[in-house]
Design a protein around this motif. Structure first.
Motif, PDB file in Angstrom:
ATOM      1  N   ALA A 147       0.860  -1.184   0.000  1.00  0.00           N
ATOM      2  CA  ALA A 147       0.000   0.000   0.000  1.00  0.00           C
ATOM      3  C   ALA A 147       0.898   1.237   0.000  1.00  0.00           C
ATOM      4  CB  ALA A 147      -0.916   0.021   1.220  1.00  0.00           C
ATOM      5  N   GLY A 148       0.618   2.185  -0.911  1.00  0.00           N
ATOM      6  CA  GLY A 148       1.449   3.381  -1.013  1.00  0.00           C
ATOM      7  C   GLY A 148       0.626   4.637  -1.196  1.00  0.00           C
ATOM      8  N   ALA A 149       0.974   5.678  -0.414  1.00  0.00           N
ATOM      9  CA  ALA A 149       0.330   6.988  -0.548  1.00  0.00           C
ATOM     10  C   ALA A 149       1.308   7.921  -1.257  1.00  0.00           C
ATOM     11  CB  ALA A 149      -0.037   7.548   0.818  1.00  0.00           C
ATOM     12  N   PRO A 150       0.847   8.683  -2.252  1.00  0.00           N
ATOM     13  CA  PRO A 150       1.754   9.542  -3.013  1.00  0.00           C
ATOM     14  C   PRO A 150       2.327  10.679  -2.166  1.00  0.00           C
ATOM     15  CG  PRO A 150      -0.511  10.010  -3.619  1.00  0.00           C
ATOM     16  CD  PRO A 150      -0.545   8.800  -2.724  1.00  0.00           C
ATOM     17  N   LEU A 151       3.602  11.009  -2.423  1.00  0.00           N
ATOM     18  CA  LEU A 151       4.238  12.183  -1.841  1.00  0.00           C
ATOM     19  C   LEU A 151       4.060  13.324  -2.842  1.00  0.00           C
ATOM     20  CD1 LEU A 151       7.588  10.613  -0.534  1.00  0.00           C
ATOM     21  CD2 LEU A 151       5.437  10.955   0.719  1.00  0.00           C
ATOM     22  N   THR A 152       3.138  14.222  -2.526  1.00  0.00           N
ATOM     23  CA  THR A 152       2.759  15.280  -3.463  1.00  0.00           C
ATOM     24  C   THR A 152       3.223  16.628  -2.946  1.00  0.00           C
ATOM     25  OG1 THR A 152       0.778  14.000  -4.032  1.00  0.00           O
ATOM     26  CG2 THR A 152       0.844  16.311  -4.745  1.00  0.00           C
ATOM     27  N   THR A 153       3.973  17.354  -3.765  1.00  0.00           N
ATOM     28  CA  THR A 153       4.498  18.662  -3.358  1.00  0.00           C
ATOM     29  C   THR A 153       3.380  19.694  -3.340  1.00  0.00           C
ATOM     30  OG1 THR A 153       5.041  19.312  -5.632  1.00  0.00           O
ATOM     31  CG2 THR A 153       6.735  18.112  -4.385  1.00  0.00           C
ATOM     32  N   HIS A 154       3.691  20.870  -2.788  1.00  0.00           N
ATOM     33  CA  HIS A 154       2.685  21.933  -2.689  1.00  0.00           C
ATOM     34  C   HIS A 154       2.231  22.411  -4.064  1.00  0.00           C
ATOM     35  CE1 HIS A 154       6.463  24.117  -3.276  1.00  0.00           C
ATOM     36  NE2 HIS A 154       5.731  25.102  -3.752  1.00  0.00           N
ATOM     37  N   ASP A 155       3.084  22.190  -5.103  1.00  0.00           N
ATOM     38  CA  ASP A 155       2.686  22.596  -6.447  1.00  0.00           C
ATOM     39  C   ASP A 155       2.160  21.425  -7.280  1.00  0.00           C
ATOM     40  OD1 ASP A 155       5.181  21.484  -6.438  1.00  0.00           O
ATOM     41  OD2 ASP A 155       6.128  23.008  -7.689  1.00  0.00           O
ATOM     42  N   GLY A 156       1.819  20.301  -6.610  1.00  0.00           N
ATOM     43  CA  GLY A 156       1.089  19.229  -7.273  1.00  0.00           C
ATOM     44  C   GLY A 156       1.904  18.152  -7.955  1.00  0.00           C
ATOM     45  N   HIS A 157       3.188  18.097  -7.741  1.00  0.00           N
ATOM     46  CA  HIS A 157       4.020  17.056  -8.360  1.00  0.00           C
ATOM     47  C   HIS A 157       4.109  15.842  -7.441  1.00  0.00           C
ATOM     48  CE1 HIS A 157       5.183  19.646 -11.626  1.00  0.00           C
ATOM     49  NE2 HIS A 157       5.698  20.544 -10.807  1.00  0.00           N
ATOM     50  N   ARG A 158       3.759  14.662  -7.983  1.00  0.00           N
ATOM     51  CA  ARG A 158       3.895  13.423  -7.220  1.00  0.00           C
ATOM     52  C   ARG A 158       5.301  12.873  -7.439  1.00  0.00           C
ATOM     53  NH1 ARG A 158      -0.755  12.138 -10.430  1.00  0.00           N
ATOM     54  NH2 ARG A 158      -2.638  13.060  -9.510  1.00  0.00           N
ATOM     55  N   LEU A 159       6.054  12.804  -6.355  1.00  0.00           N
ATOM     56  CA  LEU A 159       7.471  12.459  -6.476  1.00  0.00           C
ATOM     57  C   LEU A 159       7.776  11.010  -6.134  1.00  0.00           C
ATOM     58  CD1 LEU A 159       9.048  15.610  -4.794  1.00  0.00           C
ATOM     59  CD2 LEU A 159       8.214  15.314  -7.134  1.00  0.00           C
ATOM     60  N   GLY A 160       6.958  10.403  -5.322  1.00  0.00           N
ATOM     61  CA  GLY A 160       7.207   9.039  -4.866  1.00  0.00           C
ATOM     62  C   GLY A 160       6.109   8.615  -3.923  1.00  0.00           C
ATOM     63  N   SER A 161       6.486   7.852  -2.889  1.00  0.00           N
ATOM     64  CA  SER A 161       5.420   7.370  -2.001  1.00  0.00           C
ATOM     65  C   SER A 161       5.938   7.091  -0.601  1.00  0.00           C
ATOM     66  CB  SER A 161       4.798   6.082  -2.561  1.00  0.00           C
ATOM     67  OG  SER A 161       5.644   4.972  -2.294  1.00  0.00           O
ATOM     68  N   LEU A 162       4.986   7.085   0.337  1.00  0.00           N
ATOM     69  CA  LEU A 162       5.174   6.470   1.648  1.00  0.00           C
ATOM     70  C   LEU A 162       4.421   5.156   1.554  1.00  0.00           C
ATOM     71  CD1 LEU A 162       5.872   6.305   4.671  1.00  0.00           C
ATOM     72  CD2 LEU A 162       3.760   7.583   5.124  1.00  0.00           C
ATOM     73  N   CYS A 163       5.144   4.058   1.616  1.00  0.00           N
ATOM     74  CA  CYS A 163       4.494   2.760   1.376  1.00  0.00           C
ATOM     75  C   CYS A 163       4.775   1.772   2.501  1.00  0.00           C
ATOM     76  CB  CYS A 163       4.949   2.163   0.041  1.00  0.00           C
ATOM     77  SG  CYS A 163       6.719   1.772  -0.012  1.00  0.00           S
ATOM     78  N   VAL A 164       3.917   0.785   2.613  1.00  0.00           N
ATOM     79  CA  VAL A 164       4.099  -0.315   3.559  1.00  0.00           C
ATOM     80  C   VAL A 164       4.013  -1.613   2.777  1.00  0.00           C
ATOM     81  CG1 VAL A 164       3.233   0.929   5.563  1.00  0.00           C
ATOM     82  CG2 VAL A 164       1.619  -0.299   4.106  1.00  0.00           C
ATOM     83  N   ILE A 165       4.781  -2.613   3.229  1.00  0.00           N
ATOM     84  CA  ILE A 165       4.812  -3.895   2.510  1.00  0.00           C
ATOM     85  C   ILE A 165       4.773  -5.052   3.499  1.00  0.00           C
ATOM     86  CG2 ILE A 165       6.025  -3.013   0.471  1.00  0.00           C
ATOM     87  CD1 ILE A 165       8.635  -3.955   1.666  1.00  0.00           C
ATOM     88  N   ASP A 166       4.332  -6.222   2.968  1.00  0.00           N
ATOM     89  CA  ASP A 166       4.267  -7.425   3.793  1.00  0.00           C
ATOM     90  C   ASP A 166       4.500  -8.636   2.894  1.00  0.00           C
ATOM     91  OD1 ASP A 166       3.919  -9.176   5.859  1.00  0.00           O
ATOM     92  OD2 ASP A 166       1.939  -8.427   6.454  1.00  0.00           O
TER      93      ASP A 166
END
Length: 361
Positions: free
Chosen positions: A108-127
């Motif tokens: 499961a991953g949530a996007p890391l989105t900058t204040h100007d709307g660019h998705r750079l990567g994610s905070l994710c969890v794995i199992d």
């Protein structure tokens, strides 16, 4: 490549350059994300043009190719991407991270989105076993992702502020070195004629001339001789009105005289507003003496030219006149030497004229 992707990659590279100083805070966030989602671990990733990077020990380090990255697909949405079992997901089931022994199952991953709307990567969890997420868990993962990007942007801003500070200090050091090494006296005054800055030459000069040690905040009336005060203040006032003044003046200090080139210029801030006066004084005594020597030499040349043109040429003109008279009476035929004398006296006259013309120039 689309412009938006270029802008996104530029933002990614900005974060890849920095040294992360808050690694403990990021570790706490990833562990909290894993605890909330009931997984063994969590990761913070950035997606470059061809590479996935994972945050470890203060830096983003290459982890895998973008074509083998789960987080690559997170960039396609503003919401959490949940993969209950990667073996059943057609996008991921052939990845080596899935097919190997004890491979990834739940993601499961949530996007890391900058204040100007660019998705750079994610905070994710794995199992390593299949799983699921509740809406509340997804919401909390998104909130934690927001904290990650805020911390990253803070770290980035702090990094570049430090670089700008170091560059400003380097520039200040260069300017200060130039400011202090010049033989000219430089003085910066505010609108109330108080000292804002000065160089070593001013310090030495004022101490020698008046026995006063310069300090920031001093009023110029504490060290300017009253003989020159009215003229100094008038020129400063003209500079505050936007005028630049340059003049040469003979000044008397501590029992000796110095010719100085004085300049008064308006000092302006970044917006062009006049905030004070830039005063500069350069010792031009040697230059003035050289100029005076040239003037004296010219006077002597003029005197020589006068002597030559009047005292030397007068007897020459007399001789030329006598020879001409003798020639008119026919003596030139009887005495051939007259022609030789005439030629020589004309040569002398020409040389005198040449010297006169040279001294005139």
């Amino acid at each position: 490549m689309p412009q938006r992707e270029l802008n996104r990659l530029e933002a990614v590279h900005r974060f890849l350059k920095i040294q992360i100083n808050k690694q403990e805070e990021f570790n706490e966030i990833t562990q909290l994300a894993a605890d909330i989602c009931g997984t063994p671990s969590g990761l913070i990733t950035l997606i470059g043009e061809d590479t996935e990077f994972v945050l470890e020990n203060g830096n983003f380090k290459p982890n895998s190719g973008r074509d083998e990255s789960f987080c690559h697909y997170v960039l396609e949405s503003d919401h959490v991407m949940v993969v209950p079992d990667a073996r059943l997901d057609s996008r991921l089931q052939d990845y080596s991270a899935v097919t190997r022994k004890a491979g990834i199952r739940f993601y499961a991953g949530a996007p890391l989105t900058t204040h100007d709307g660019h998705r750079l990567g994610s905070l994710c969890v794995i199992d390593q076993k299949p799983g699921a997420m509740t809406p509340l868990q997804q919401e909390m993962l998104e909130n934690l992702a927001g904290q990650v990007i805020q911390l990253l942007e803070f770290e980035s801003n702090l990094h570049f502020l430090k670089l700008q500070y170091l560059e400003a200090k380097r520039t200040e050091l260069i300017m200060r070195s130039f400011f202090e090494s010049t033989a000219s006296s430089h003085l910066l005054l505010d609108r109330n004629f108080r000292v804002l800055a000065y160089n070593k030459a001013v310090t030495l000069f004022i101490r020698k001339a008046y026995g006063v040690d310069m300090k920031e905040g001093m009023d110029v009336k504490q060290f300017i001789n009253e003989v020159y005060m009215a003229d100094f203040m008038e020129n400063c006032s003209r500079a505050l009105a936007g005028e630049s003044i340059k003049r040469e003046r003979l000044l008397d200090f501590a029992g000796h005289s110095v010719w100085c080139m004085l300049t008064y210029d308006p000092a302006r801030d970044a917006d062009g507003n006049i905030i004070g006066i830039s005063y500069n004084s350069t010792d031009i005594t040697e230059r003035v003496f050289r100029q005076q020597a040239v003037v004296d030499q010219q006077v002597q040349l003029d005197r020589i030219a006068y002597i030559q043109s009047h005292e030397f040429r007068r007897p020459v003109a007399t001789i030329k006149g006598l020879i001409d008279l003798l020639s008119m009476d026919g003596y030139a035929e009887a005495y051939p030497l007259l022609k030789v004398m005439k030629k020589e006296i004309e040569l002398i006259d020409a040389k005198i004229a040449e010297v006169v013309n040279f001294t005139d120039i």
